[in-house]
Design a protein around this motif. Structure first.
Motif, PDB file in Angstrom:
ATOM      1  N   UNK A   4       0.849  -1.161  -0.245  1.00  7.79           N
ATOM      2  CA  UNK A   4       0.076  -0.059   0.074  1.00  7.79           C
ATOM      3  C   UNK A   4       0.783   1.167  -0.113  1.00  7.79           C
ATOM      4  N   UNK A   5       1.858   1.313   0.732  1.00  3.61           N
ATOM      5  CA  UNK A   5       2.897   2.385   0.873  1.00  3.61           C
ATOM      6  C   UNK A   5       3.370   2.748  -0.405  1.00  3.61           C
ATOM      7  N   UNK A   6       4.200   1.496  -0.985  1.00  2.46           N
ATOM      8  CA  UNK A   6       4.619   1.733  -2.215  1.00  2.46           C
ATOM      9  C   UNK A   6       3.505   2.134  -3.397  1.00  2.46           C
ATOM     10  N   UNK A  50      11.712  -1.266   8.911  1.00  5.60           N
ATOM     11  CA  UNK A  50      12.658  -0.663   7.979  1.00  5.60           C
ATOM     12  C   UNK A  50      12.476  -1.130   6.623  1.00  5.60           C
ATOM     13  N   UNK A  51      12.632  -0.355   5.643  1.00  7.34           N
ATOM     14  CA  UNK A  51      12.322  -0.994   4.277  1.00  7.34           C
ATOM     15  C   UNK A  51      13.405  -0.058   3.170  1.00  7.34           C
ATOM     16  N   UNK A  52      13.621  -0.681   2.354  1.00  8.23           N
ATOM     17  CA  UNK A  52      14.840  -0.162   1.680  1.00  8.23           C
ATOM     18  C   UNK A  52      14.036   0.926   0.331  1.00  8.23           C
ATOM     19  N   UNK A  53      14.728   1.527  -0.361  1.00 11.16           N
ATOM     20  CA  UNK A  53      14.166   2.509  -1.498  1.00 11.16           C
ATOM     21  C   UNK A  53      13.484   1.836  -2.521  1.00 11.16           C
ATOM     22  N   UNK A  54      13.372   0.487  -2.406  1.00 10.34           N
ATOM     23  CA  UNK A  54      12.712  -0.085  -3.402  1.00 10.34           C
ATOM     24  C   UNK A  54      11.520  -0.920  -2.659  1.00 10.34           C
ATOM     25  N   UNK A  59      13.768  -4.955   7.844  1.00 15.17           N
ATOM     26  CA  UNK A  59      13.830  -5.332   9.627  1.00 15.17           C
ATOM     27  C   UNK A  59      12.284  -5.077   9.947  1.00 15.17           C
ATOM     28  N   UNK A  60      11.835  -5.565  11.065  1.00 13.56           N
ATOM     29  CA  UNK A  60      11.006  -5.320  11.693  1.00 13.56           C
ATOM     30  C   UNK A  60      10.983  -5.347  13.167  1.00 13.56           C
ATOM     31  N   UNK A  61      10.703  -4.347  14.080  1.00 15.30           N
ATOM     32  CA  UNK A  61      10.715  -4.358  15.429  1.00 15.30           C
ATOM     33  C   UNK A  61       9.303  -4.180  16.079  1.00 15.30           C
ATOM     34  N   UNK A  68      12.152  -9.580  12.876  1.00 11.99           N
ATOM     35  CA  UNK A  68      12.435 -10.147  11.428  1.00 11.99           C
ATOM     36  C   UNK A  68      13.669  -9.188  11.156  1.00 11.99           C
ATOM     37  N   UNK A  69      14.734  -9.820  10.255  1.00 12.10           N
ATOM     38  CA  UNK A  69      15.657  -9.185   9.716  1.00 12.10           C
ATOM     39  C   UNK A  69      16.090  -9.998   8.317  1.00 12.10           C
ATOM     40  N   UNK A  70      15.883  -9.292   7.369  1.00 16.03           N
ATOM     41  CA  UNK A  70      16.051 -10.016   6.004  1.00 16.03           C
ATOM     42  C   UNK A  70      17.606 -10.307   6.077  1.00 16.03           C
ATOM     43  N   UNK A  71      17.919 -11.472   5.183  1.00  8.40           N
ATOM     44  CA  UNK A  71      19.244 -12.071   5.300  1.00  8.40           C
ATOM     45  C   UNK A  71      19.961 -11.137   4.160  1.00  8.40           C
TER      46      UNK A  71
END
Length: 73
Positions: A4-6, A50-54, A59-61, A68-71
């Protein structure tokens, strides 16, 4: 929710700040939990995405704790 944000940013032209507010502050207020969720302020729960420019979730806290933390690629 990140979709939705994107979509709001890329398809509708809403600023990133406004799209994030639509996904956080407004729902928290509508649910009557704006006193503890929806923004980063003292004495609130510290739920963060936390999300990237794409718009990939990195990461979620929840309550200030990493859930959650992306590998790393």
């Amino acid at each position: 929710m990140i979709r939705m944000v994107r979509n709001m940013v890329e398809m509708v032209g809403v600023s990133l700040a406004d799209a994030v507010r639509m996904a956080s502050v407004n729902p928290a207020r509508a649910l009557g939990i704006g006193g503890r969720k929806g923004s980063l302020e003292p004495r609130k729960d510290a739920d963060i995405v936390v999300f990237s420019g794409s718009f990939d979730v990195l990461k979620t806290m929840v309550g200030g704790r990493v859930e959650y933390e992306a590998k790393a690629e």
